[in-house]
Design a protein around this motif. Structure first.
Motif, PDB file in Angstrom:
ATOM      1  N   TYR A 157       0.834  -1.204   0.000  1.00  0.00           N
ATOM      2  CA  TYR A 157       0.000   0.000   0.000  1.00  0.00           C
ATOM      3  C   TYR A 157       0.870   1.255   0.000  1.00  0.00           C
ATOM      4  O   TYR A 157       0.607   2.204  -0.750  1.00  0.00           O
ATOM      5  N   ARG A 158       1.913   1.271   0.825  1.00  0.00           N
ATOM      6  CA  ARG A 158       2.777   2.446   0.923  1.00  0.00           C
ATOM      7  C   ARG A 158       3.569   2.654  -0.365  1.00  0.00           C
ATOM      8  O   ARG A 158       3.774   3.791  -0.808  1.00  0.00           O
ATOM      9  N   GLN A 160       2.641   1.826  -3.403  1.00  0.00           N
ATOM     10  CA  GLN A 160       1.704   2.362  -4.397  1.00  0.00           C
ATOM     11  C   GLN A 160       1.368   3.827  -4.102  1.00  0.00           C
ATOM     12  O   GLN A 160       1.255   4.654  -5.013  1.00  0.00           O
ATOM     13  N   ASP A 161       1.202   4.145  -2.832  1.00  0.00           N
ATOM     14  CA  ASP A 161       0.832   5.495  -2.437  1.00  0.00           C
ATOM     15  C   ASP A 161       1.949   6.485  -2.759  1.00  0.00           C
ATOM     16  O   ASP A 161       1.696   7.599  -3.225  1.00  0.00           O
ATOM     17  N   ILE A 211      -4.845  -4.733  -3.714  1.00  0.00           N
ATOM     18  CA  ILE A 211      -4.465  -3.660  -2.784  1.00  0.00           C
ATOM     19  C   ILE A 211      -4.484  -2.321  -3.506  1.00  0.00           C
ATOM     20  O   ILE A 211      -4.936  -1.303  -2.969  1.00  0.00           O
ATOM     21  N   ASN A 212      -4.028  -2.338  -4.750  1.00  0.00           N
ATOM     22  CA  ASN A 212      -4.048  -1.121  -5.562  1.00  0.00           C
ATOM     23  C   ASN A 212      -5.474  -0.634  -5.767  1.00  0.00           C
ATOM     24  O   ASN A 212      -5.762   0.572  -5.673  1.00  0.00           O
ATOM     25  N   ARG A 215      -6.771   0.984  -2.614  1.00  0.00           N
ATOM     26  CA  ARG A 215      -6.200   2.327  -2.440  1.00  0.00           C
ATOM     27  C   ARG A 215      -6.913   3.350  -3.320  1.00  0.00           C
ATOM     28  O   ARG A 215      -7.225   4.461  -2.879  1.00  0.00           O
ATOM     29  N   ASN A 220      -8.559   1.406   3.132  1.00  0.00           N
ATOM     30  CA  ASN A 220      -7.294   0.899   3.653  1.00  0.00           C
ATOM     31  C   ASN A 220      -7.373  -0.623   3.722  1.00  0.00           C
ATOM     32  O   ASN A 220      -8.164  -1.175   4.498  1.00  0.00           O
ATOM     33  N   ASP A 222      -5.406  -2.923   4.898  1.00  0.00           N
ATOM     34  CA  ASP A 222      -5.012  -3.537   6.167  1.00  0.00           C
ATOM     35  C   ASP A 222      -6.155  -3.452   7.169  1.00  0.00           C
ATOM     36  O   ASP A 222      -6.458  -4.433   7.864  1.00  0.00           O
TER      37      ASP A 222
END
Length: 270
Positions: A157-158, A160-161, A211-212, A215, A220, A222
């Motif tokens: 996630y991080r 991609q962010d 996950i993408n 986002r 979120n 998680d």
């Protein structure tokens, strides 16, 4: 709520208590940054659990535990004449001021003046990554700020962010679904072929794409997965409770019996 003076007094009291413990408690005396690391990780996870549970009382308690660890590491740093809690606070304050030029307009620093007009949360996030790259001792690459030890789901996630904040992202959220379907198809194909290594790789690609998608829709993943974990535990415990009442072992129940109880648990939650 407390005044600023009361907050400062409380923080000073905590520092005084830690000073006492460091000199008078056998356990506290022997601690090092390395020995505290595992405990710190545990405390952060306990704070995370309290946040997910929306339990304000426990959030307050667990924040105290995390704060104590921050102060303890700072005390150890002070003993080595490396840094103390004032350095920790000042470095953080300086960093926040530097990374928020829209709140603290730079007087003579051209490196951040171009970012001082941010008016939306999205613009602030995009500027944040760009400004970090300009810091003297900041990250040299966009993704270097993602800790290698993060749990894989959070790390994805991080990553991609951070890529999004420099413009590497889907133009529209719905564009991601073709990628999700593509990755699922590739996973299914490898599973049919029975190639374990390639199946594992394709599963990773599929999870990364899901996950993408989360986002892009401001979910979120998680938090979402943790809510599902809790839901599964509640429903499974319902099945187990009924097996105990019936004097049966779970392994002796049929799948049909367990499914029926599972559905009862779902109805009870509505």
């Amino acid at each position: 709520m407390h005044s600023k003076e009361e907050k400062l007094a409380a923080f000073g009291r905590l520092l005084d208590v830690l000073d006492d413990l460091r000199t008078k408690c056998p356990w506290d005396k022997k601690q090092t940054s390395a020995s505290l690391r595992a405990n710190t990780i545990e405390e952060v996870y306990e704070l995370s659990e309290a946040i997910v549970s929306d339990d304000d009382k426990n959030i307050c308690k667990e924040l105290g535990d995390v704060l104590m660890h921050v102060c303890f590491y700072s005390l150890i740093g002070e003993e080595k004449s490396s840094y103390d809690i004032a350095d920790v606070c000042n470095i953080q304050a300086d960093k926040l001021i530097f990374r928020h030029p829209h709140v603290y307009p730079p007087k003579d620093d051209n490196t951040t003046s171009q970012y001082s007009q941010a008016t939306t949360s999205e613009e602030v996030l995009q500027n944040w990554e760009q400004i970090k790259l300009k810091e003297r001792d900041g990250n040299k690459r966009v993704l270097s700020g993602v800790p290698s030890t993060l749990p894989s789901l959070i790390k994805a996630y991080r990553i991609q962010d951070k890529a999004r904040n420099v413009g590497f992202d889907w133009q529209q959220p719905e564009d991601v679904w073709s990628k999700v379907r593509e990755e699922l198809g590739e996973l299914e194909a490898e599973l049919k072929r029975g190639n374990h290594l390639k199946s594992e790789n394709e599963l990773g690609d599929f999870l990364f794409s899901v996950i993408n998608a989360a986002r892009l829709y401001n979910i979120n993943p998680d938090n979402a997965l943790e809510q599902t974990n809790k839901k599964f535990i509640r429903r499974f415990n319902y099945i187990e409770d009924h097996s105990i009442k019936q004097g049966k072992r779970l392994s002796d129940m049929t799948l049909e019996e367990m499914d029926q109880l599972w559905n009862e648990a779902k109805l009870n939650e509505q």
